[in-house]
Scaffold this motif. Structure first.
Motif, PDB file in Angstrom:
ATOM      1  N   PHE A  79       0.850  -1.183   0.000  1.00 14.82           N
ATOM      2  CA  PHE A  79       0.000   0.000   0.000  1.00 14.82           C
ATOM      3  C   PHE A  79       0.890   1.239   0.000  1.00 14.82           C
ATOM      4  O   PHE A  79       1.821   1.327   0.810  1.00 14.82           O
ATOM      5  CB  PHE A  79      -0.896   0.041   1.243  1.00 14.82           C
ATOM      6  N   LYS A  80       0.602   2.174  -0.898  1.00 13.42           N
ATOM      7  CA  LYS A  80       1.287   3.457  -0.893  1.00 13.42           C
ATOM      8  C   LYS A  80       0.426   4.401  -0.071  1.00 13.42           C
ATOM      9  O   LYS A  80      -0.634   4.841  -0.504  1.00 13.42           O
ATOM     10  CB  LYS A  80       1.484   4.000  -2.299  1.00 13.42           C
ATOM     11  N   LEU A  81       0.893   4.700   1.140  1.00 15.61           N
ATOM     12  CA  LEU A  81       0.132   5.552   2.041  1.00 15.61           C
ATOM     13  C   LEU A  81       0.181   6.999   1.578  1.00 15.61           C
ATOM     14  O   LEU A  81       1.097   7.399   0.861  1.00 15.61           O
ATOM     15  CB  LEU A  81       0.685   5.423   3.459  1.00 15.61           C
ATOM     16  N   PRO A  82      -0.785   7.810   1.990  1.00 17.48           N
ATOM     17  CA  PRO A  82      -0.783   9.226   1.609  1.00 17.48           C
ATOM     18  C   PRO A  82       0.510   9.963   1.960  1.00 17.48           C
ATOM     19  O   PRO A  82       0.900  10.896   1.262  1.00 17.48           O
ATOM     20  CB  PRO A  82      -1.985   9.801   2.366  1.00 17.48           C
ATOM     21  N   ASN A  83       1.219   9.530   3.020  1.00 22.33           N
ATOM     22  CA  ASN A  83       2.473  10.202   3.379  1.00 22.33           C
ATOM     23  C   ASN A  83       3.653   9.769   2.507  1.00 22.33           C
ATOM     24  O   ASN A  83       4.759  10.271   2.669  1.00 22.33           O
ATOM     25  CB  ASN A  83       2.805   9.999   4.866  1.00 22.33           C
ATOM     26  N   THR A 104      -7.516  -0.024 -13.283  1.00 26.34           N
ATOM     27  CA  THR A 104      -6.915  -1.343 -13.483  1.00 26.34           C
ATOM     28  C   THR A 104      -5.432  -1.306 -13.190  1.00 26.34           C
ATOM     29  O   THR A 104      -4.890  -2.206 -12.540  1.00 26.34           O
ATOM     30  CB  THR A 104      -7.162  -1.827 -14.933  1.00 26.34           C
ATOM     31  N   ASP A 105      -4.738  -0.272 -13.639  1.00 26.72           N
ATOM     32  CA  ASP A 105      -3.307  -0.140 -13.385  1.00 26.72           C
ATOM     33  C   ASP A 105      -3.020  -0.004 -11.889  1.00 26.72           C
ATOM     34  O   ASP A 105      -2.079  -0.606 -11.375  1.00 26.72           O
ATOM     35  CB  ASP A 105      -2.741   1.067 -14.140  1.00 26.72           C
ATOM     36  N   GLU A 106      -3.838   0.769 -11.176  1.00 27.30           N
ATOM     37  CA  GLU A 106      -3.635   0.935  -9.734  1.00 27.30           C
ATOM     38  C   GLU A 106      -3.826  -0.385  -8.988  1.00 27.30           C
ATOM     39  O   GLU A 106      -3.127  -0.650  -8.006  1.00 27.30           O
ATOM     40  CB  GLU A 106      -4.600   1.987  -9.182  1.00 27.30           C
ATOM     41  N   LYS A 107      -4.740  -1.214  -9.452  1.00 27.02           N
ATOM     42  CA  LYS A 107      -4.975  -2.510  -8.813  1.00 27.02           C
ATOM     43  C   LYS A 107      -3.814  -3.479  -9.033  1.00 27.02           C
ATOM     44  O   LYS A 107      -3.631  -4.409  -8.254  1.00 27.02           O
ATOM     45  CB  LYS A 107      -6.270  -3.136  -9.352  1.00 27.02           C
ATOM     46  N   PRO A 112      -2.718   2.713  -4.073  1.00 31.53           N
ATOM     47  CA  PRO A 112      -2.451   4.086  -3.653  1.00 31.53           C
ATOM     48  C   PRO A 112      -3.449   4.589  -2.611  1.00 31.53           C
ATOM     49  O   PRO A 112      -4.196   5.546  -2.830  1.00 31.53           O
ATOM     50  CB  PRO A 112      -2.576   4.860  -4.966  1.00 31.53           C
ATOM     51  N   LEU A 113      -3.452   3.923  -1.461  1.00 27.79           N
ATOM     52  CA  LEU A 113      -4.380   4.282  -0.392  1.00 27.79           C
ATOM     53  C   LEU A 113      -3.948   3.610   0.898  1.00 27.79           C
ATOM     54  O   LEU A 113      -3.102   2.724   0.896  1.00 27.79           O
ATOM     55  CB  LEU A 113      -5.810   3.872  -0.755  1.00 27.79           C
ATOM     56  N   CYS A 114      -4.555   4.036   1.976  1.00 31.72           N
ATOM     57  CA  CYS A 114      -4.352   3.381   3.264  1.00 31.72           C
ATOM     58  C   CYS A 114      -5.549   2.475   3.517  1.00 31.72           C
ATOM     59  O   CYS A 114      -6.698   2.897   3.310  1.00 31.72           O
ATOM     60  CB  CYS A 114      -4.236   4.426   4.373  1.00 31.72           C
ATOM     61  N   PRO A 115      -5.313   1.236   3.941  1.00 29.89           N
ATOM     62  CA  PRO A 115      -6.456   0.374   4.262  1.00 29.89           C
ATOM     63  C   PRO A 115      -7.298   0.972   5.384  1.00 29.89           C
ATOM     64  O   PRO A 115      -6.787   1.679   6.250  1.00 29.89           O
ATOM     65  CB  PRO A 115      -5.804  -0.926   4.734  1.00 29.89           C
ATOM     66  N   ASP A 116      -8.578   0.662   5.382  1.00 30.37           N
ATOM     67  CA  ASP A 116      -9.463   1.111   6.452  1.00 30.37           C
ATOM     68  C   ASP A 116      -9.232   0.300   7.729  1.00 30.37           C
ATOM     69  O   ASP A 116      -9.441   0.794   8.828  1.00 30.37           O
ATOM     70  CB  ASP A 116     -10.922   0.977   6.020  1.00 30.37           C
ATOM     71  N   PHE A 117      -8.829  -0.953   7.548  1.00 32.08           N
ATOM     72  CA  PHE A 117      -8.573  -1.858   8.669  1.00 32.08           C
ATOM     73  C   PHE A 117      -7.254  -2.574   8.430  1.00 32.08           C
ATOM     74  O   PHE A 117      -6.994  -3.040   7.317  1.00 32.08           O
ATOM     75  CB  PHE A 117      -9.717  -2.876   8.796  1.00 32.08           C
ATOM     76  N   VAL A 118      -6.427  -2.650   9.477  1.00 28.54           N
ATOM     77  CA  VAL A 118      -5.143  -3.354   9.376  1.00 28.54           C
ATOM     78  C   VAL A 118      -4.914  -4.220  10.602  1.00 28.54           C
ATOM     79  O   VAL A 118      -5.381  -3.902  11.700  1.00 28.54           O
ATOM     80  CB  VAL A 118      -3.947  -2.387   9.211  1.00 28.54           C
TER      81      VAL A 118
END
Length: 192
Positions: A79-83, A104-107, A112-118
């Protein structure tokens, strides 16, 4: 075996694509990149940690297949976090709408996001403070709920957006709260 940290800056600053290519060329390694540009090389887990993590993922996947609320990811997902940090939690979940909004490319690459749950699962060689900092980073970047599971001390630290960390000692189960409605993880097999 503990993780190795390569202090890249100021020698080199890896772009997103360069880091992705390094990961593709070294598929047997678990790599992360901190917001400061440090390259973290994590060894494979031992059998006990691998078993527990597989069980965690299986329980999360079974719940998710029934609830049909989101997408579950294992520890090999980046995951590429916002920071700007590139992280790979031991288990992660995002709502289906977030997944559907990705191209499709991002998948295909680091999401390019932070998971809601980790979930982060502490192995016997993991530094607890390092994992706690990582959990704080997830929350600071948009995670709503996170669990740091510490089998060695039979503890769970619960991280919630906008709240203090909650420490539970030897709980029998833990709830996914409103974000993972209906998900309850049985912890007895982890403590035994």
């Amino acid at each position: 075996m503990a993780a190795y940290v390569l202090n890249m800056p100021p020698v080199a600053r890896l772009s997103d694509e360069q880091f992705y290519q390094i990961c593709q060329a070294n598929r047997d390694l678990r790599l992360e990149l901190t917001v400061d540009g440090e390259l973290i090389i994590m060894p494979p887990t031992g059998g006990e940690t691998g078993k527990i993590n597989s069980d965690l993922i299986a329980d999360l996947v079974v719940w998710n297949r029934q609830a049909k609320l989101g997408i579950v990811f294992d520890s090999s997902t980046g995951f590429k976090l916002p920071n700007g940090a590139k992280r790979s939690p031991d288990a992660a979940w995002i709502p289906v709408a977030k997944w559907n909004n990705l191209t499709t490319d991002e998948k295909q690459k680091f999401l390019p996001l932070c998971p809601d749950f980790v979930i982060e699962l502490r192995s016997s060689t993991d530094n607890l403070v390092t994992l706690q900092n990582k959990m704080q980073e997830y929350i600071a970047n948009g995670a709503v709920l996170g669990w740091l599971i510490n089998p060695q001390d039979k503890q769970i630290e619960i991280y919630r957006l906008g709240k203090e960390v909650e420490l539970l000692n030897s709980p029998q189960s833990i709830s996914g709260e409103s974000i993972l409605s209906g998900f309850v993880l049985n912890l007895e097999p982890i403590w035994s």
